[in-house]
Design a protein around this motif. Structure first.
Motif, PDB file in Angstrom:
ATOM      1  N   ALA A  25       0.780  -1.225   0.033  1.00 53.12           N
ATOM      2  CA  ALA A  25       0.007   0.012   0.110  1.00 53.12           C
ATOM      3  C   ALA A  25       0.677   1.304  -0.077  1.00 53.12           C
ATOM      4  O   ALA A  25       0.356   2.162  -0.578  1.00 53.12           O
ATOM      5  CB  ALA A  25      -1.075   0.119   1.144  1.00 53.12           C
ATOM      6  N   PRO A  26       1.966   1.297   0.790  1.00 47.33           N
ATOM      7  CA  PRO A  26       2.727   2.742   0.761  1.00 47.33           C
ATOM      8  C   PRO A  26       2.989   2.950  -0.679  1.00 47.33           C
ATOM      9  O   PRO A  26       2.974   4.160  -1.024  1.00 47.33           O
ATOM     10  CB  PRO A  26       3.886   2.305   1.584  1.00 47.33           C
ATOM     11  N   ALA A  27       3.662   2.014  -1.639  1.00 52.19           N
ATOM     12  CA  ALA A  27       3.895   2.216  -2.952  1.00 52.19           C
ATOM     13  C   ALA A  27       2.670   3.180  -3.672  1.00 52.19           C
ATOM     14  O   ALA A  27       2.980   4.288  -4.416  1.00 52.19           O
ATOM     15  CB  ALA A  27       4.369   1.233  -3.586  1.00 52.19           C
ATOM     16  N   ILE A  28       1.595   2.660  -3.482  1.00 57.48           N
ATOM     17  CA  ILE A  28       0.577   2.936  -4.437  1.00 57.48           C
ATOM     18  C   ILE A  28      -0.246   4.214  -3.754  1.00 57.48           C
ATOM     19  O   ILE A  28      -0.678   5.254  -4.462  1.00 57.48           O
ATOM     20  CB  ILE A  28      -0.634   1.653  -4.435  1.00 57.48           C
ATOM     21  N   ASN A  29      -0.075   4.270  -2.510  1.00 55.67           N
ATOM     22  CA  ASN A  29      -0.244   5.703  -1.849  1.00 55.67           C
ATOM     23  C   ASN A  29       0.593   6.565  -2.333  1.00 55.67           C
ATOM     24  O   ASN A  29       0.018   7.868  -2.385  1.00 55.67           O
ATOM     25  CB  ASN A  29      -0.394   5.375  -0.185  1.00 55.67           C
ATOM     26  N   ALA A  30       1.810   6.387  -2.471  1.00 54.72           N
ATOM     27  CA  ALA A  30       2.788   7.378  -2.651  1.00 54.72           C
ATOM     28  C   ALA A  30       2.018   8.024  -4.078  1.00 54.72           C
ATOM     29  O   ALA A  30       2.435   9.350  -4.282  1.00 54.72           O
ATOM     30  CB  ALA A  30       4.319   6.872  -2.819  1.00 54.72           C
ATOM     31  N   LEU A  31       1.993   7.098  -5.052  1.00 52.83           N
ATOM     32  CA  LEU A  31       1.443   7.606  -6.451  1.00 52.83           C
ATOM     33  C   LEU A  31      -0.070   8.175  -6.253  1.00 52.83           C
ATOM     34  O   LEU A  31       0.062   9.317  -6.886  1.00 52.83           O
ATOM     35  CB  LEU A  31       1.305   6.312  -7.250  1.00 52.83           C
ATOM     36  N   ASP A  32      -0.975   7.647  -5.305  1.00 48.93           N
ATOM     37  CA  ASP A  32      -2.236   8.450  -5.287  1.00 48.93           C
ATOM     38  C   ASP A  32      -2.132   9.753  -4.662  1.00 48.93           C
ATOM     39  O   ASP A  32      -2.619  10.604  -5.117  1.00 48.93           O
ATOM     40  CB  ASP A  32      -2.807   7.363  -4.524  1.00 48.93           C
ATOM     41  N   THR A  33      -1.350   9.865  -3.697  1.00 55.44           N
ATOM     42  CA  THR A  33      -1.194  11.250  -3.010  1.00 55.44           C
ATOM     43  C   THR A  33      -0.651  12.134  -3.489  1.00 55.44           C
ATOM     44  O   THR A  33      -0.420  13.376  -3.554  1.00 55.44           O
ATOM     45  CB  THR A  33      -0.575  11.025  -1.659  1.00 55.44           C
ATOM     46  N   PHE A  34       0.421  11.664  -4.752  1.00 51.35           N
ATOM     47  CA  PHE A  34       0.926  12.542  -5.991  1.00 51.35           C
ATOM     48  C   PHE A  34      -0.063  13.295  -6.882  1.00 51.35           C
ATOM     49  O   PHE A  34       0.095  14.254  -6.838  1.00 51.35           O
ATOM     50  CB  PHE A  34       1.966  11.906  -6.447  1.00 51.35           C
ATOM     51  N   LEU A  35      -1.030  12.438  -6.996  1.00 50.40           N
ATOM     52  CA  LEU A  35      -2.190  13.084  -7.762  1.00 50.40           C
ATOM     53  C   LEU A  35      -3.121  13.780  -7.160  1.00 50.40           C
ATOM     54  O   LEU A  35      -3.401  14.761  -7.496  1.00 50.40           O
ATOM     55  CB  LEU A  35      -2.796  11.816  -8.432  1.00 50.40           C
TER      56      LEU A  35
END
Lengths: 396, 447
Positions: A25-35
């Motif tokens: 999840a941290p990896a995908i959250n990093a991309l999500d919170t970038f958007l």
């Protein structure tokens, strides 16, 4: 734009709590919170929060780096091309810029790729979110390297800086040394032939004999003449590490950092004062009957605008994690960085530029400076307690 | 000798929805509740059972560890329910209100000419001991203590908080009597701090050290004033009391009745009829604001230190502000870009909002980012006008290092002093929560 959000939410389902990809999840959250800034609301404490977050702070530093980076790309090409006979009549802007960009962009890609890869891996392994600190570090590392350094050396320096310099201490916010300078120091000591001398500072200088590429500090250390004017030094049309040369572009970045209060003006100002005072002391040597040399007699104001001094002061010394944290501590920390940078420059011919070692040295001493500043506060409190009750009472 | 306090560091948060200076009688709630969790560290021991009838001023419960610390009913009526949470912890004592109040008669008493013992007895017997708070630790008081001083702040700086000068304007006589009583409780002085608005009303009060306070929030926090006037050292205790509560206490002496009158400012961008409302302590929030949707957050207290309420929950014992602000559970695309979304206030300069210091904002409850490691330094000091290193103190609290906490000044702070640090810090650290946990640790380890 609503559909992007919906797609993202769909995509994130397997990463949600309890599902099988949860630990990634941290990896995908990093991309999500970038958007998207997440829809998290306050659950305790103050019900409203400031608009600023770490992403915004870090991106502000990246923006501040852009003028120096653009100039560095152009200068990287110009320093090489203007020495070639076919460009005797002048170097077109785009030719110079494209030559520099062609060398520098792959370095940035390697630095971000390797560094963020490690950051993501550690975030997943430790189960915390990806911190944004590397956005700045990853750009700083190529900017302080010589232009011709092989990409694999960049990669190894990044690995060393992130793993040993940062993650070994617990990650963002816990590191003692500035990670970008750790990378440079590693490269400097591991691959000295690529990091020093008079052949590495101009693109292709090591391949083509006709191209020379000595830095001003290198010339001074070997007591040869400096073929550049003070204006060249200030605008930055001189050889050097990629983005360190242009004092004016660095000051533009400094202005953004100071106006947004992201960088500490105290550190920047006191470091320049420290460097100026040290240089003035050296300049005064002839008056005291000591002859000195080319470096000690180099005018003090020119000391401030050559080498990596200003780049280091503005972008590395102000790194809040490795700098002193107290207000008084910042003044002392900055002053000593400038002071030692010029001192190392002058006294140690093996290291023509002293700012890297000066900052790393003060990074190590920053906690000590803070300790004494805070101890003064503690002593004040204890003294007050004694004068109130006649004796010191403590819980432990 | 009075000492004026000028605060420079801090932040006055300007929000939309300030209360109009007009007092309205609020409709009487059907039920009222006293919430034991409002009194930090008090373990309630019930005196009345469900179904019992009580007068205003009758004891509902007392503190298990201090029998004199009594909590009395703000209205007359019938005990409807003693609401419990997990481990049978009592969270609400709900009273069905009579149409009009009948009061328990404590008998009139002249505070100035009575003995300290008698005054103290009356204060605690009538339930006014509940209004007192102890520093250090920001907890309920121990009735056996004699504090070295008592501090009252009539300074309003918190965002949208009720203007205490306005609230007190018809209660000066009761306030004076309350001061007379408080004087008997302390071995030292009673300190009263005022701002421009409350100075008008309270400048004639005698028996206090009057201090004029100017500056941004948290200048109105009593903890900040104590720090500037007479800082707390290890082993010392001072008491604090809310300004309007002094008038309630004074009324007990003047009339012999516990009249739990509270003036509430209904504020916030989502509130309708933003005015001052007269009601009783423990009133039901829904009787004032009706049923609100999930998109709106009801906060008992101000937006920095208040407690979240659901529909039909009760206003906190000490709170004189009811704030309604929009929930912020929405996504913002590229919210990290500097100088975008300038409609959200920021104390940092990465938003253009700093160019408009007079502008009022309608802030939501969005966290505006995620929690991160502590990176940025210097921002906490800007909003904590104390001779204390906030970041170092917070780290000591996280680590549970008692010696360090003590050295760095844990006795001088309360969670509310760190509310602005909650607000401004880039790393979204829950500073109030950390300070509360640190204080709890000090209570268990040091006492």
């Amino acid at each position: 734009m609503e559909w992007i959000r919906q797609k993202l939410d769909q995509f994130k389902v397997p990463f949600n709590k309890g599902n099988k990809l949860e630990k990634y999840a941290p990896a995908i959250n990093a991309l999500d919170t970038f958007l998207y800034t997440p829809n998290h609301t306050t659950q305790k404490g103050a019900h409203v929060r400031d608009a600023v977050d770490l992403k915004r702070t870090m991106i502000t530093v990246v923006l501040a780096l852009v003028p120096a980076l653009i100039f560095g790309m152009w200068n990287g090409g110009y320093q090489y091309l203007h020495q070639l006979p076919e460009y005797a009549g002048g170097v077109p802007f785009m030719d110079a810029f494209l030559h520099g960009a062609w060398k520098i962009l792959p370095m940035i890609a390697v630095s971000y790729g390797v560094g963020l890869g490690i950051e993501f891996a550690f975030a997943i392994f430790r189960g915390h979110e990806v911190n944004e600190g590397y956005l700045v570090t990853g750009l700083l590392i190529p900017m302080i390297m010589p232009i011709d350094i092989p990409l694999w050396m960049v990669a190894i320096s990044v690995v060393f800086a992130v793993v040993i310099g940062k993650e070994a201490f617990g990650g963002t916010g816990m590191n003692i040394l500035n990670p970008a300078l750790t990378a440079r120091a590693f490269a400097f000591f591991a691959y000295p032939t690529f990091m020093s001398g008079n052949k590495v500072w101009v693109s292709e200088a090591s391949n083509i004999d006709a191209v020379s590429g000595e830095t001003i500090l290198g010339s001074l250390a070997s007591s040869s003449d400096v073929p550049y004017s003070a204006m060249d030094m200030f605008t930055g049309i001189i050889p050097g590490s990629i983005a360190e040369t242009s004092t004016i572009c660095i000051l533009a970045g400094a202005l953004l950092l100071v106006l947004t209060k992201v960088g500490s003006w105290r550190i920047i100002l006191s470091a320049f004062i420290g460097a100026a005072i040290m240089a003035l002391i050296f300049n005064a040597l002839p008056n005291m009957g000591i002859e000195g040399n080319a470096l000690t007699n180099f005018p003090w104001y020119q000391h401030l605008i050559i080498g990596g001094l200003s780049f280091g002061i503005v972008f590395m010394a102000t790194d809040p994690v490795s700098a002193a944290q107290t207000t008084k501590g910042k003044w002392i920390y900055g002053f000593l960085i400038g002071f030692f940078a010029v001192m190392i420059r002058v006294f140690n011919p093996a290291y023509p530029e002293g700012i890297m070692l000066a900052i790393l040295l003060m990074n190590v001493f920053a906690p000590v400076i803070d300790h004494y500043v805070i101890q003064a506060n503690i002593n004040r409190r204890k003294k007050r307690a004694v004068s109130a009750s006649g004796q010191l009472k403590t819980a432990v | 000798m009075s000492k004026d306090i000028r605060i420079k560091r801090g932040l006055t948060l300007r929000l939309k929805g300030e209360a109009e200076k007009q007092v309205v009688e609020a409709p009487r709630s059907k039920t009222y509740a006293i919430k034991p969790p409002d009194f930090y560290t008090v373990v309630p021991k019930m005196v009345v059972k469900e179904g019992a009838t009580v007068l205003a001023g009758d004891v509902l419960f007392f503190s298990k560890y201090d029998e004199n610390l009594k909590f009395t009913s703000p209205i007359s009526g019938t005990i409807k329910e003693v609401k419990r949470a997990e481990k049978r912890r009592i969270i609400e004592v709900i009273v069905d209100a009579d149409p009009t109040d009948s009061f328990k008669d404590f008998g009139k008493m002249n505070a100035s000419s009575s003995t300290a013992e008698a005054v103290k007895g009356r204060v605690f017997e009538s339930g006014c001991g509940a209004f007192l708070n102890q520093r250090p630790y920001d907890i309920a008081v121990d009735s056996k203590d004699t504090p070295k001083a008592i501090f009252i702040s009539a300074v309003t700086t918190a965002p949208l908080a009720a203007d205490l000068g306005f609230v007190l304007k018809d209660k000066v006589a009761a306030f004076q009597e309350g001061i007379n009583a408080l004087q008997k409780l302390t071995s030292g002085k009673v300190h009263l701090s005022v701002d421009a608005s409350s100075e008008e009303i309270l400048k004639g009060i005698t028996g206090v050290e009057l201090h004029k306070v100017t500056g941004p929030h948290p200048a109105g926090n009593v903890g900040v004033q104590i720090h500037k006037l007479d800082p707390i050292n290890m082993g010392e205790k001072v008491w604090t009391i809310g300004a309007e509560d002094v008038a309630i206490l004074g009324n007990v002496f003047l009339t012999g009745e516990f009249r739990a009158d509270r003036t509430i400012a209904l504020v916030g961008s989502e509130a309708k009829d933003q005015k001052y409302y007269k009601l009783k302590i423990g009133a039901n929030s829904s009787d004032l604001v009706g049923q609100v949707s999930d998109d709106i957050r009801i906060i008992s207290g101000n937006v920095l230190t208040g407690t979240k309420l659901s529909n039909n929950q009760y206003i906190g014992f000490f709170d004189n502000t009811l704030s309604l602000i929009p929930e912020g559970n929405t996504y913002r695309m590229f919210g990290w870009l500097p100088f975008t979304y300038n409609k959200i206030h920021s104390n940092s300069r990465t938003s253009f909002s700093f160019l408009f210091p007079k502008k009022k904002y309608a802030l939501t409850t969005n966290l505006n980012g995620e929690e991160r490691a502590l990176v940025v330094t210097g921002e906490m000091e800007e909003v904590l006008p104390m001779d204390i290193y906030p970041m170092q103190l917070l780290k000591a609290c996280i680590a549970g290092d008692i010696e360090k906490m003590e050295n760095l000044g844990i006795y001088e702070v309360a969670p509310e002093d760190f509310a602005l640090i909650d607000y401004v810090n880039t790393s979204k650290l829950e500073a109030q929560d950390i300070i509360r946990l640190g204080l709890d640790l000090m209570i268990t380890e040091v006492g």
